[in-house]
Design an enzyme around this catalytic site. Sequence first.
Site, mmCIF file in Angstrom:
data_model
loop_
_atom_site.group_PDB
_atom_site.id
_atom_site.type_symbol
_atom_site.label_atom_id
_atom_site.label_comp_id
_atom_site.label_asym_id
_atom_site.label_seq_id
_atom_site.Cartn_x
_atom_site.Cartn_y
_atom_site.Cartn_z
ATOM 1 N N GLU A 16 -3.160 9.609 18.405
ATOM 2 C CA GLU A 16 -3.576 11.006 18.543
ATOM 3 C C GLU A 16 -4.534 11.400 17.417
ATOM 4 O O GLU A 16 -5.524 12.099 17.654
ATOM 5 C CB GLU A 16 -2.350 11.934 18.566
ATOM 6 C CG GLU A 16 -1.524 11.838 19.846
ATOM 7 C CD GLU A 16 -0.751 10.521 19.998
ATOM 8 O OE1 GLU A 16 -0.455 9.874 18.973
ATOM 9 O OE2 GLU A 16 -0.458 10.135 21.143
ATOM 10 N N GLU A 68 -13.866 -4.763 6.127
ATOM 11 C CA GLU A 68 -12.789 -5.746 6.148
ATOM 12 C C GLU A 68 -11.754 -5.444 7.226
ATOM 13 O O GLU A 68 -10.975 -6.296 7.602
ATOM 14 C CB GLU A 68 -12.111 -5.818 4.773
ATOM 15 C CG GLU A 68 -13.015 -6.360 3.684
ATOM 16 C CD GLU A 68 -14.157 -5.410 3.335
ATOM 17 O OE1 GLU A 68 -14.010 -4.180 3.517
ATOM 18 O OE2 GLU A 68 -15.204 -5.906 2.905
ATOM 19 N N GLN A 94 0.830 -1.202 0.000
ATOM 20 C CA GLN A 94 0.000 0.000 0.000
ATOM 21 C C GLN A 94 0.869 1.258 0.000
ATOM 22 O O GLN A 94 1.589 1.507 0.966
ATOM 23 C CB GLN A 94 -0.876 -0.027 1.254
ATOM 24 C CG GLN A 94 -1.782 1.165 1.405
ATOM 25 C CD GLN A 94 -2.425 1.192 2.803
ATOM 26 O OE1 GLN A 94 -1.797 0.874 3.800
ATOM 27 N NE2 GLN A 94 -3.685 1.576 2.851
ATOM 28 N N GLY A 95 0.806 2.052 -1.080
ATOM 29 C CA GLY A 95 1.625 3.255 -1.170
ATOM 30 C C GLY A 95 0.843 4.504 -0.807
ATOM 31 O O GLY A 95 0.340 5.216 -1.691
ATOM 32 N N TYR A 96 0.740 4.782 0.470
ATOM 33 C CA TYR A 96 -0.028 5.938 0.942
ATOM 34 C C TYR A 96 0.895 7.025 1.504
ATOM 35 O O TYR A 96 0.994 8.113 0.969
ATOM 36 C CB TYR A 96 -1.014 5.507 2.040
ATOM 37 C CG TYR A 96 -2.340 4.951 1.551
ATOM 38 C CD1 TYR A 96 -2.495 4.464 0.262
ATOM 39 C CD2 TYR A 96 -3.442 4.908 2.394
ATOM 40 C CE1 TYR A 96 -3.712 3.936 -0.174
ATOM 41 C CE2 TYR A 96 -4.663 4.396 1.976
ATOM 42 C CZ TYR A 96 -4.789 3.910 0.695
ATOM 43 O OH TYR A 96 -5.991 3.407 0.289
ATOM 44 N N SER A 97 1.558 6.716 2.658
ATOM 45 C CA SER A 97 2.316 7.749 3.374
ATOM 46 C C SER A 97 3.479 8.276 2.554
ATOM 47 O O SER A 97 4.037 7.563 1.715
ATOM 48 C CB SER A 97 2.878 7.175 4.675
ATOM 49 O OG SER A 97 1.849 6.881 5.566
#
Lengths: 384, 384
Positions: A368, A243, A125-128
């Site tokens: 947070e 999911e 998963q390429g998110y951050s």
Amino acid sequence: MTIPDRNALSDSEFRHQWREWLSQNVPTELKRPIDRLRGEEMRRWLQLTARDGWRAPAWPREFGGMGLGISKQIIFQEELDLSGMARLLDIGANMLGPVLIQYGTVAQQSYYLPRILNCADLWCQGYSEPGAGSDLASLKTSAKRDGDHFVINGQKIWTTHASDSSHIFVLARTNTSAVKQAGISFFLVDIHSPGITVRPIVNLAGEDEFCEVFFDNVRVPGENIVGEIDQGWAVAKALLGVERITVAAPILPRLMIGYIEQVARHFDIERHGSYRDTLAVLLLDLQDITALHSDVCVLAEKGADVGPELSTLKIISADLVQRAAAFLLDIADEYAAEGKIKVDGREVDLAYLYMLARPTSIFGGTSEVQRNILAKSVLRLPAS
Amino acid sequence: MAVTGLGLGPLMDDEISSMLANSARGFLDANHDMGRRVRILRGDAAGFDRALWQEMAALGWLAVRVPEDRGGAGLEPHHAVLLARIFGGALLNEPFVAAGLLPAACLTFVSRIGIVDDLLAQLVSGETVFTLAWQEHAGQMDLGHASLALSQEPESLTATGEKCFVPFATGVDRFLITGRLEGEFALADIAAESNGLQVLPGTVVDGAPSGTLKLNHAPARLLAKGEAAAQGVRRAGLEATLALAAELVGISSAALDMTAEFMRQRVQFGKPIGSFQALQHRLVDFYNQIRLSDAGVRAAAQALAQNTDAAEIAVSAAKARAGETAQLVTAGAIQLHGAIGYTDEYDIGLYLKAALRRMSWLGNAKRHRVRAMELLRPISVDHL
């Protein structure tokens, strides 16, 4: 092969059959509950489950999944945990599959879904990004149209198992003029495309599970966008759907408390009142978190939005696993710094277990950020 | 308007629950002006209003857990829990647990002889108000153990000894009293106005009455004796303890709602204080603990309904969590209100005092954690 309709079984019969299958098929070398499988080892295991129709419990049967209702998905996960199997991060089946089923084109579904099932493709998963962690929507990786392709440039980070994956789904900015959430698109990318470099990062637990992924003029066909162009934020948020519920079970806290009890027996302190007082707090926390998780499953099965409950579960499970890990070091005295001890002939790596607890309050939205979400969505407090 | 999602949860959306909740809320709106009634009745000898008690009886609430074939409503533990949560959150003065559920459950579980059924009928009709006098020292946890002397004298059975921490002792008509008769546990019935019975009046922190009973050959009637009677009273204690936990969840939840509303309104430094992240996160932590308490109470209600071995652990876990949470939330609510929260005139302090009474009665959090631990990990303990 026709997949048997196991959703038609009674819950107890389903549990029985799955437990039976696991007892006959989990290889001894995979019985290392705290570890997380990756790469070839994960592929072999998932292919074994696929052979006998125990793959993709949440997918509808028409897409090759098991089509289980939520209560059976819970049982599926419970029995898997009880079998002592190593943990899995099956991003293809748990995260991407449901998104393709909801948003994908027929062509995307018929090409990618079978390849997830038979593990021809392993996904990450390429998110951050370096500048977009908690504030994911400020991501900068760009995708510019060039004919019927897009050209991606930028950098992703904290991409778990990227070095073991064949594919990556990527959030990239296709429109810089819109408000920041509105200009993002969701791409399916072959990780071996020219221009992609994957660099593993060693974490505090000594593992290289997460990676940096660099994109340097990577060409991706336009047909690889999932959902509408510029509408990738909605697609990405769908990943936070049903999911995610089964994986919100407090597995890591339970394992950590199991280690505490082993180590306490080893040091012969299990009768000490002060030890028991702290253990009682941890055990009752685990019991109530488990109860809350099962409430959430029932709610979800009735179609309720359980997003806030998942935030609550994530915060309190992370807190519990971290308190448990700290207590594990406490009872080990000087061995806490030595790191490894032998318990019943098996090595327990205290330092590793302690470090393993750290990122639970960071990944997938920090504790947070989860609190910010709850303050707004449940407590209806004004924006800060 | 409650924001905490604690209205009708996943296990409480049956038709009976909705009806109960509606009628309870209607009753409270019509009869219970909270701040006024709580203050008027502080230090009152009875501590509640007989006319309202009659009305609660007429609505069937005192008989909620009494089986149908004994003149009750025959409802499930989670129905009693639902009522307790609503009454708790409203700080209802009428002793739903102390004079309703607990004595009714005692009579239900100990025996079916004629005299017991007569008393049960009087109790559920609201004509005669009972409470259970079982405790002989602080910190006692076993309702099925007593040393007060019951002896068969020529005229009648008599009771000699002392009972402490008897809730609403100066407000009831009769006491169900535990003791020992011929070496066995026994339950007897005794009128409040009896020769040989002296009720020393007292008041607890929230203004409710509590007393010590001194008995000197006070005439009594035997209701049941032997191990089955002890088990019946223990079982009644579980029901009452769970209901108290539910009242505590109601109190926490109401205090949270009031505090969230205050934080939306109260402006300092030019902004509502609810927009400050440090304060938001404190409130979210309260919410999470309430959510956990709520899950624990639901799980215990389910275990009690199924009469599983785990019921006792679940009830102790629920009381421990609910008590600790109520203390965290109601005391924390005062902090978030600032100086106004420390005034007697403002209602937030009422929740703290109401919580303190219920936290300490029928076993505080520490006692219940130890109890749960004895059951979860039954080995002898070294006290260091």
